[in-house]
Structures are given as structure tokens and as C-alpha cells.
Write a protein that holds these residues in place. Structure first.
Motif, mmCIF file in Angstrom:
data_model
loop_
_atom_site.group_PDB
_atom_site.id
_atom_site.type_symbol
_atom_site.label_atom_id
_atom_site.label_comp_id
_atom_site.label_asym_id
_atom_site.label_seq_id
_atom_site.Cartn_x
_atom_site.Cartn_y
_atom_site.Cartn_z
ATOM 1 N N LEU A 41 38.800 -105.370 60.783
ATOM 2 C CA LEU A 41 38.267 -104.116 61.307
ATOM 3 C C LEU A 41 36.794 -103.940 60.961
ATOM 4 N N LEU A 42 36.394 -104.322 59.747
ATOM 5 C CA LEU A 42 34.986 -104.200 59.356
ATOM 6 C C LEU A 42 34.100 -105.147 60.157
ATOM 7 N N VAL A 43 34.550 -106.391 60.326
ATOM 8 C CA VAL A 43 33.779 -107.352 61.124
ATOM 9 C C VAL A 43 33.698 -106.890 62.583
ATOM 10 N N SER A 44 34.810 -106.392 63.101
ATOM 11 C CA SER A 44 34.837 -105.903 64.484
ATOM 12 C C SER A 44 33.895 -104.724 64.673
ATOM 13 N N SER A 45 33.871 -103.828 63.683
ATOM 14 C CA SER A 45 32.979 -102.671 63.785
ATOM 15 C C SER A 45 31.520 -103.103 63.768
ATOM 16 N N GLY A 46 31.199 -104.143 62.989
ATOM 17 C CA GLY A 46 29.832 -104.663 62.963
ATOM 18 C C GLY A 46 29.432 -105.260 64.307
ATOM 19 N N ILE A 47 30.326 -106.051 64.887
ATOM 20 C CA ILE A 47 30.056 -106.647 66.199
ATOM 21 C C ILE A 47 29.892 -105.563 67.262
ATOM 22 N N THR A 48 30.761 -104.565 67.219
ATOM 23 C CA THR A 48 30.723 -103.484 68.201
ATOM 24 C C THR A 48 29.464 -102.639 68.046
ATOM 25 N N LEU A 49 29.052 -102.379 66.796
ATOM 26 C CA LEU A 49 27.829 -101.618 66.531
ATOM 27 C C LEU A 49 26.608 -102.351 67.082
ATOM 28 N N ALA A 50 26.527 -103.641 66.813
ATOM 29 C CA ALA A 50 25.382 -104.428 67.273
ATOM 30 C C ALA A 50 25.301 -104.437 68.800
ATOM 31 N N ALA A 51 26.450 -104.638 69.457
ATOM 32 C CA ALA A 51 26.468 -104.658 70.930
ATOM 33 C C ALA A 51 26.139 -103.281 71.484
ATOM 34 N N GLY A 52 26.661 -102.226 70.857
ATOM 35 C CA GLY A 52 26.391 -100.876 71.334
ATOM 36 C C GLY A 52 24.927 -100.494 71.200
ATOM 37 N N LEU A 53 24.330 -100.795 70.038
ATOM 38 C CA LEU A 53 22.909 -100.497 69.835
ATOM 39 C C LEU A 53 22.048 -101.289 70.810
ATOM 40 N N GLY A 54 22.417 -102.533 71.055
ATOM 41 C CA GLY A 54 21.674 -103.349 72.013
ATOM 42 C C GLY A 54 21.703 -102.741 73.406
ATOM 43 N N GLY A 55 22.864 -102.264 73.810
ATOM 44 C CA GLY A 55 22.996 -101.674 75.136
ATOM 45 C C GLY A 55 22.197 -100.393 75.297
ATOM 46 N N VAL A 56 22.077 -99.596 74.203
ATOM 47 C CA VAL A 56 21.370 -98.310 74.285
ATOM 48 C C VAL A 56 19.866 -98.478 74.087
ATOM 49 N N LEU A 57 19.470 -99.286 73.094
ATOM 50 C CA LEU A 57 18.056 -99.376 72.732
ATOM 51 C C LEU A 57 17.230 -100.177 73.733
ATOM 52 N N PHE A 58 17.839 -101.119 74.412
ATOM 53 C CA PHE A 58 17.076 -101.993 75.310
ATOM 54 C C PHE A 58 17.230 -101.622 76.782
ATOM 55 N N THR A 59 17.679 -100.399 77.041
ATOM 56 C CA THR A 59 17.730 -99.886 78.417
ATOM 57 C C THR A 59 17.110 -98.502 78.443
ATOM 58 N N LYS A 60 16.533 -98.136 79.557
ATOM 59 C CA LYS A 60 15.868 -96.849 79.693
ATOM 60 C C LYS A 60 16.883 -95.758 80.031
ATOM 61 N N PRO A 61 16.579 -94.505 79.655
ATOM 62 C CA PRO A 61 17.456 -93.385 80.041
ATOM 63 C C PRO A 61 17.628 -93.308 81.551
ATOM 64 N N ILE A 62 18.765 -92.845 81.971
ATOM 65 C CA ILE A 62 19.118 -92.823 83.382
ATOM 66 C C ILE A 62 18.616 -91.527 84.010
ATOM 67 N N GLN A 63 17.846 -91.654 85.091
ATOM 68 C CA GLN A 63 17.306 -90.492 85.767
ATOM 69 C C GLN A 63 18.237 -89.968 86.853
ATOM 70 N N ARG A 64 18.945 -90.866 87.511
ATOM 71 C CA ARG A 64 19.797 -90.446 88.620
ATOM 72 C C ARG A 64 21.017 -91.343 88.704
ATOM 73 N N ILE A 65 22.181 -90.761 88.900
ATOM 74 C CA ILE A 65 23.426 -91.515 89.008
ATOM 75 C C ILE A 65 24.065 -91.205 90.356
ATOM 76 N N ASP A 66 24.030 -92.175 91.263
ATOM 77 C CA ASP A 66 24.691 -91.957 92.543
ATOM 78 C C ASP A 66 26.151 -92.387 92.444
ATOM 79 N N LEU A 67 26.900 -92.190 93.522
ATOM 80 C CA LEU A 67 28.340 -92.423 93.487
ATOM 81 C C LEU A 67 28.679 -93.881 93.191
ATOM 82 N N LYS A 68 27.972 -94.804 93.839
ATOM 83 C CA LYS A 68 28.254 -96.225 93.631
ATOM 84 C C LYS A 68 27.973 -96.629 92.186
ATOM 85 N N THR A 69 26.838 -96.166 91.665
ATOM 86 C CA THR A 69 26.503 -96.459 90.269
ATOM 87 C C THR A 69 27.561 -95.878 89.342
ATOM 88 N N GLY A 70 28.035 -94.681 89.671
ATOM 89 C CA GLY A 70 29.073 -94.047 88.865
ATOM 90 C C GLY A 70 30.339 -94.874 88.783
#
Length: 486
Positions: A41-70
Motif C-alpha cells: 500500500l505504501l509503495v502503491s501510494s508513492g507511485i500513485t502520488l508521483a503519477a497524479g502530481l505529474g498529471g496536474v503539474l505538467f498540464t495547464k488549467p482547463i478553460q473550456r470543457i465541451d461534451l466530447k472532451t467531457g
């Protein structure tokens, strides 16, 4: 690329939520004398944290969400949650190879409750908590939870949660989406806490009370015992769980407005036809099961027949899947009643799976009106559902969904047959996976599991569970878009 970046960003937020949940599971493992799942569980949480931070920090905030994107975001978040949710199982090992770990994770997040475990009680407490926690998150909806965590002035993120719900699920609330999600969460948490306290008072230790309350309110049916609820042999426990399962299968917005009425929403549990139809159907099923079990002498007394029949009817109709009896030993008529319950299930806007009783009611009323219009082609009486008028196009859409649902179930039956599974097991497994019910009959009965299926059939079951949880369209739209691009 815009769709991809948006999807990755929301997947990042989803994984950060899973990271927190993994830490709670690791804490449970630590408190249980640092059981064998703590490291995983600890190793899994570390892997999940790293992937989650990567997904948030290296992408820009979303300005518009259309139906297809949703649709891409919703489907992507669910698939990512299931994949990363499998990591603790995979690292723990034992019965969990990759396919088994993925199956258990998807079964939890989709609140199906099907399992590959032959000895649940041999699994460490921390991993058992993670297993049931996935179902509790899946019950509220992965994207709904993320939408609550992300503040948004213009409510643009909250609309994503709406894509996890059909339009009929939002029938009883017309306010802001953010408020709609908060109402769902308030009812969900309140129901879980009340169930936990009730089960503890009924004699369960706190860990069992918490996990079974989470499982009942998410209508998943994962248990900490090999014999499921039968292990406790308590009528009081069964009664509390039955009430929890039934309430969790009713539109949460209706439950909220019952206890916190407002001028804009006067509908509640006691003046809504669809709730009365649902409760009436459950009671009718209980009576049918009780009489058949008693008259066929499956159980010795009428009271014993009622106790077992009422719990199993509540469990299957709500798509929870808890068990107090081996339904494989029941008469053919009883199995037929439970199969019908597995197909129709609870109300829209709840944690229940299946076709939903709302759709069935609209389809029946609409079909009746269409037959009447055959004698007078110029007249069509619109279908009304608790004050809401359904046009002919909306009725047709509901009927189309039901036909598509049943068609996919039929395809599932054929695939299971081609995979070498007997008809009873294959047919009920297809219905149970698509409806997020869990147990079927035969090898996958109420006291059985899915361990005997081949890896191919387990992966096929994973697809059925995701199709059922996302109510078909988002998943198919994304797959179709990917193939069109290629």
C-alpha cells in the motif's frame, strides 16, 4: 491534443484522490500490527502520488470543457482509477496476478462486488479496507468526487459529474450542478455513518461495521468474510443492511429533499411514484420468494423463508450482492425472480446498477401510449413521470437504451458460452457484470466467485462492468472516436 491534455489533468486529480485513500488503507494495515499489505500500500501510494502530481503539474488549467472532451475525461478517469487501483493487489501478490488484480479493482470501482478471492479472510486488513474503499469511491462516482475537490466559480468542472449520470437520474433536481453533487455526497456520507453505527450496535466490531456499511451504501457487496453476511448469523445485522441497501438504491436527491425540503424541490420519498413502484416491486419479490421457498420446503418454516428471501431480494435488486444463503440450491422460480431483479434494479440517481426502474417504467408507459396511438395516429399522450413530461423522442431514447443494454447482455452470454462456460453460469455472469450485481448462479453463485474463469473471460467481464457503470454511452463514444481517428 487539447482533449488529451484535459484528460491527463483530470486523471492527475483522480490519482491524487486515490493516493489519500491508499494512505488511509496503509494506516489500517499499520494499526493491524503492520500486516502484510502495508508495504504494498505504501509503495502503491508513492507511485500513485508521483503519477497524479505529474498529471496536474505538467498540464495547464482547463478553460473550456465541451461534451466530447467531457466523455473522454470521464472514461479516462475511470480507466485510470481502475488501473492504479489494481497496483496494491498486484504488489501484494498471492492470488493476484495482473488479470486478477485488475478484475478485483474494476469490480470494486464499478461497485459490482464480483471477486476472484477463494479465501477472503486470509487477505490482510489493510488490503481488505482498500478493496472496499474502492467500491465506496466508485459509489459516489470518481469524477463527481474530483469535481467537489476542484473549486470552480463558473461550475464548469461540475458538469463532468453529470456525464456519469443519465439525464433521468437528475430528474428531481434542477439547481446548480455543484449543489447537486454536494447533495449526493451529504446523503452518501450520512447514510454510511448511520449504517456503521447501527451495525456496531448490532454486535459487529468497528472494522467490520465500517467496511460493511461502506459496501452496503455503495451497493457493492464486498465483505470481509468468506460466507459474506451469513457469517454473522444476525437478523438485526441483516435488517440494518437491508434498509441501507434499499435507501442507497433510491435517488439521493429525493432522500435529501425528504429531510431538507426546499421551495425549489418539493419531491420526496413519500410523494414520488417511482419510489413507490420500486418499493412495491421489492415487496412483491419478497412475497414470491418467501412463498416458493416455503411451499417447496427449501426451508423449514415460513419465518425462516421470509428472513432469507427478504434479504436476498434486497441484496440482488439493489445490485449489492451480499449473501446469507446459497441461491444455487433455490427452486427455478426463485432464480427467475432474482434474474429479473438483477436486470431492472434500483432507481436512477442512486448507487445501484442495472437498467433502473425509472427507465422500465417510462418504457412501459410509453409503449402503452404508442399502442393507443395506433388507433388514432394523430394523437399521442405524453408520458408523465412525477410531474415531468416525457416526449415521444425521450421515450424512444429510453427504449433504445434498454434494447442496447439487453443486446450487450446477449453478446456477453454468447461470449461466455464460447469461452467454455455452462449456460447457467455464463448467462447469469453476463447479467451480473453488466448490471454491476456481482453474484449470479452456477459457479459464480452467491457463495461462489469468478476465480474459475479464464483470463480472457475475466478481461471481458471487466469491459462489461465498465460499460454497465458508465451506462454504456460514454465508454462506447470514446472507443468509437479512437477507432475513427485511426
Amino acid at each position: 491534443m487539447g482533449i488529451l491534455r484535459s484528460t491527463i489533468r483530470f486523471i492527475g486529480f483522480t490519482l491524487l484522490g486515490l493516493f489519500v485513500l491508499m494512505l488511509f488503507s496503509a494506516l489500517s494495515a499499520y494499526l493491524d500490527h503492520r500486516d502484510g499489505s502495508l508495504t504494498a500500500l505504501l509503495v502503491s501510494s508513492g507511485i500513485t502520488l508521483a503519477a497524479g502530481l505529474g498529471g496536474v503539474l505538467f498540464t495547464k488549467p482547463i478553460q473550456r470543457i465541451d461534451l466530447k472532451t467531457g466523455f473522454f475525461i470521464v472514461t479516462g478517469c475511470w480507466v485510470a482509477a481502475c488501473l492504479f487501483g489494481a497496483v496494491p493487489f498486484l504488489l501484494y501478490g498471492h492470488e493476484f496476478n495482473f488479470v486478477n488484480a485488475l478484475f478485483e479493482s474494476v469490480s470494486g470501482f464499478t461497485t459490482t462486488g464480483a471477486s476472484i478471492l477463494n479465501d477472503i479472510e486470509a487477505v490482510p486488513q489493510g488490503l481488505l479496507f482498500w478493496r472496499i474503499a474502492t467500491s465506496w469511491i466508485g459509489g459516489i462516482g470518481v469524477v463527481s468526487l474530483v469535481s467537489i475537490l476542484i473549486t470552480s466559480r463558473n461550475d464548469k468542472h461540475s458538469q463532468l459529474a453529470g456525464l456519469e449520470l443519465s439525464s433521468i437520474a437528475k430528474e428531481y433536481y434542477h439547481g446548480r450542478r455543484k449543489q447537486f453533487i454536494y447533495r449526493i455526497l451529504t446523503v452518501y456520507v450520512g447514510l454510511t455513518l448511520a449504517s456503521t453505527y447501527g451495525l456496531h450496535l448490532a454486535g459487529m466490531r468497528w472494522f467490520d461495521a465500517v467496511t460493511h456499511a461502506m459496501s452496503a451504501c455503495s451497493t457493492c457487496g464486498f465483505s470481509t468474510k468468506n460466507l459474506s453476511v451469513a457469517a454473522f448469523d444476525s437478523p438485526v445485522v441483516e435488517a440494518i443492511l437491508s434498509v441501507s441497501m434499499i435507501l442507497a438504491s433510491i435517488n439521493f436527491s429525493l432522500i435529501f429533499s425528504t429531510f431538507w425540503p426546499s421551495g425549489s424541490n418539493r419531491k420526496n420519498l413519500f410523494n414520488t411514484r417511482i419510489v413507490k413502484v420500486f418499493i412495491g416491486a421489492v415487496l412483491l419479490g419478497m412475497v414470491c420468494l418467501t412463498l416458493d421457498l416455503w411451499l417447496t420446503k427449501t426451508y423449514g418454516t415460513l419465518l425462516e423463508s421470509f428472513r432469507v428471501a427478504s434479504f436476498q431480494m434486497c441484496s440482488i435488486t439493489t445490485t449489492t450482492g451480499f449473501a446469507t444463503a446459497d441461491t444455487n440450491l433455490w427452486p427455478f422460480f426463485c432464480k427467475g425472480v432474482l434474474i429479473v431483479g438483477s436486470l431492472i434494479c434500483g432507481c436512477s440517481g442512486s448507487t445501484s446498477g442495472g437498467i433502473k426502474i425509472d427507465r422500465v417504467w417510462v418504457a412501459l408507459k410509453g409503449t402503452s401510449e404508442m399502442f393507443k396511438s395506433l388507433t388514432n395516429p394523430n394523437k399521442y399522450s405524453y408520458v408523465r413521470l412525477d410531474g415531468s413530461t416525457k416526449t415521444e423522442e425521450e421515450v424512444t431514447s429510453v427504449i433504445s437504451f434498454i434494447m442496447l443494454y439487453l443486446f450487450i447482455v446477449l453478446i456477453g452470454m454468447v461470449v461466455f458460452q464460447l469461452g467454455g462456460i455452462d449456460f447457467q453460469t455464463g448467462a447469469s455472469a453476463s447479467i451480473a457484470c453488466m448490471g454491476n450485481v456481482g453474484p449470479g448462479f452456477g459457479a459464480v453463485g452467491s457463495l461462489g466467485n469468478y476465480a474459475g474463469l479464464s483470463d480472457f473471460l475475466k478481461l471481458f467481464s471487466v469491459v462489461l462492468m465498465l460499460l454497465g457503470r458508465l451506462e454504456i454511452y460514454p465508454f462506447l463514444i470514446v472507443i468509437g472516436s479512437l477507432f475513427r481517428k485511426r
